[in-house]
Design an enzyme around this catalytic site. Sequence first.
Site, PDB file in Angstrom:
ATOM      1  N   HIS A 101      18.245  17.213  -5.234  1.00 35.79           N
ATOM      2  CA  HIS A 101      19.189  17.163  -4.124  1.00 35.79           C
ATOM      3  C   HIS A 101      19.773  15.760  -4.006  1.00 35.79           C
ATOM      4  O   HIS A 101      19.041  14.767  -4.061  1.00 35.79           O
ATOM      5  CB  HIS A 101      18.502  17.524  -2.804  1.00 35.79           C
ATOM      6  CG  HIS A 101      18.188  18.972  -2.664  1.00 35.79           C
ATOM      7  ND1 HIS A 101      17.247  19.463  -1.772  1.00 35.79           N
ATOM      8  CD2 HIS A 101      18.679  20.060  -3.315  1.00 35.79           C
ATOM      9  CE1 HIS A 101      17.189  20.775  -1.877  1.00 35.79           C
ATOM     10  NE2 HIS A 101      18.040  21.159  -2.805  1.00 35.79           N
ATOM     11  N   ARG A 142      16.781  25.402 -10.816  1.00 34.53           N
ATOM     12  CA  ARG A 142      17.780  26.418 -10.516  1.00 34.53           C
ATOM     13  C   ARG A 142      17.847  27.369 -11.714  1.00 34.53           C
ATOM     14  O   ARG A 142      17.520  26.989 -12.841  1.00 34.53           O
ATOM     15  CB  ARG A 142      19.155  25.800 -10.284  1.00 34.53           C
ATOM     16  CG  ARG A 142      19.221  24.805  -9.126  1.00 34.53           C
ATOM     17  CD  ARG A 142      20.596  24.181  -9.041  1.00 34.53           C
ATOM     18  NE  ARG A 142      20.741  23.246  -7.929  1.00 34.53           N
ATOM     19  CZ  ARG A 142      20.472  21.948  -7.990  1.00 34.53           C
ATOM     20  NH1 ARG A 142      20.066  21.408  -9.139  1.00 34.53           N
ATOM     21  NH2 ARG A 142      20.636  21.175  -6.925  1.00 34.53           N
ATOM     22  N   ARG A 198      12.549  28.900  -6.389  1.00 31.61           N
ATOM     23  CA  ARG A 198      12.862  27.497  -6.078  1.00 31.61           C
ATOM     24  C   ARG A 198      12.521  27.183  -4.616  1.00 31.61           C
ATOM     25  O   ARG A 198      11.937  26.138  -4.324  1.00 31.61           O
ATOM     26  CB  ARG A 198      14.344  27.250  -6.362  1.00 31.61           C
ATOM     27  CG  ARG A 198      14.838  25.834  -6.068  1.00 31.61           C
ATOM     28  CD  ARG A 198      16.259  25.693  -6.629  1.00 31.61           C
ATOM     29  NE  ARG A 198      16.999  24.569  -6.066  1.00 31.61           N
ATOM     30  CZ  ARG A 198      16.940  23.320  -6.530  1.00 31.61           C
ATOM     31  NH1 ARG A 198      16.147  23.037  -7.550  1.00 31.61           N
ATOM     32  NH2 ARG A 198      17.670  22.374  -5.986  1.00 31.61           N
ATOM     33  N   TYR A 211      13.673  22.706   4.388  1.00 32.35           N
ATOM     34  CA  TYR A 211      12.375  23.276   4.041  1.00 32.35           C
ATOM     35  C   TYR A 211      11.290  22.861   5.025  1.00 32.35           C
ATOM     36  O   TYR A 211      10.295  23.555   5.181  1.00 32.35           O
ATOM     37  CB  TYR A 211      11.976  22.867   2.616  1.00 32.35           C
ATOM     38  CG  TYR A 211      12.879  23.464   1.572  1.00 32.35           C
ATOM     39  CD1 TYR A 211      12.750  24.797   1.194  1.00 32.35           C
ATOM     40  CD2 TYR A 211      13.879  22.716   0.970  1.00 32.35           C
ATOM     41  CE1 TYR A 211      13.586  25.359   0.250  1.00 32.35           C
ATOM     42  CE2 TYR A 211      14.721  23.273   0.020  1.00 32.35           C
ATOM     43  CZ  TYR A 211      14.573  24.589  -0.331  1.00 32.35           C
ATOM     44  OH  TYR A 211      15.405  25.146  -1.257  1.00 32.35           O
TER      45      TYR A 211
END
Length: 330
Positions: free
Chosen positions: A300, A174, A277, A309
């Site tokens: 996560h 991030r 990302r 995704y």
Amino acid sequence: MSGAPQLAGDGAQPSPALRRAVGTYLDHLTVERGLSANTLGSYRRDLDRYLQTLAAAGVTDLAAVSAAQIAAHVAALRDGDPAHPPLSAASAARAASAVRGLHRFAVREGLVPHDASRDVRPPTLPRRLPKALDVTDVERLLETAGPEEAAGEGAPRRLRDRALLEFLYGTGARISEAVGAAIDDLDLADGTAVLHGKGGRTRLVPIGGYARAALEAYLVRGRPALAAAGRGTPAVFLNSRGGPLSRQSAWTILRRAAQAAGLPVEGPRAVSPHTLRHSYATHLLDGGADVRVVQELLGHASVTTTQVYTLVTVERLREVYATSHPRARG
């Protein structure tokens, strides 16, 4: 009370009991949950508005709140009022989460006998696929950020810019994790980095060869020149005054590189700090990585978050099928 609640504007002030309950809850989120300052600020604003709604209805204690009042408050957020524009579904959902969290906390702490928000559902959010760049677009973006062999007066900044974007794409970090990285978090000999994520969680991630080379070039030939203007900081990425690079400055670096690469910087497909990302995760899955491995790499807490995704890769498969199979049409 039933129907749409009155929102702030009639001069009513929340009772001390309501303010204490919210203050205790925010303290809990700060100390026990480790939420970021930005998230806490959003929760504080959401709950301040909720308290104004309760005050306007004459409610002075959380125990007196009904499910209908909470549902009406959430609905009113979407509709807006003379003092507030309508909130998006995402913002209203966040506000509803803050209110529901407050009531659940009050029950756990014995402040109220029951959770009035239990049956209140937040607005349904549209399922949006993350934006991901093609590999060729990522390569073009990285090349325009600054060559690793940069020299001259502006070389330290160009080396930093290249290293930053290579780091973002090479680790899936991030933007806050990248600008928060310290020198001691990097082990370039081993090809790893420690990232400090949300909620105080840390994770160890590999650094690819391209990112490692860009970081080495920056740390040897760029960072010392930038650090000379400051008072000393362990941050990896520095600004021109020798201090830690801010998230806003990192975004500007990305935007500048995207413009130079001919990539969109406005509109729904605009390149953003999260784009690299998203691309990192999508390209890993396209390359055959297991979704649970990608979950760990992204940091996560739940694999459900990562599974969005997989929808991106399915869309890509459909595109390939539609353009490649002779019987795909019709």
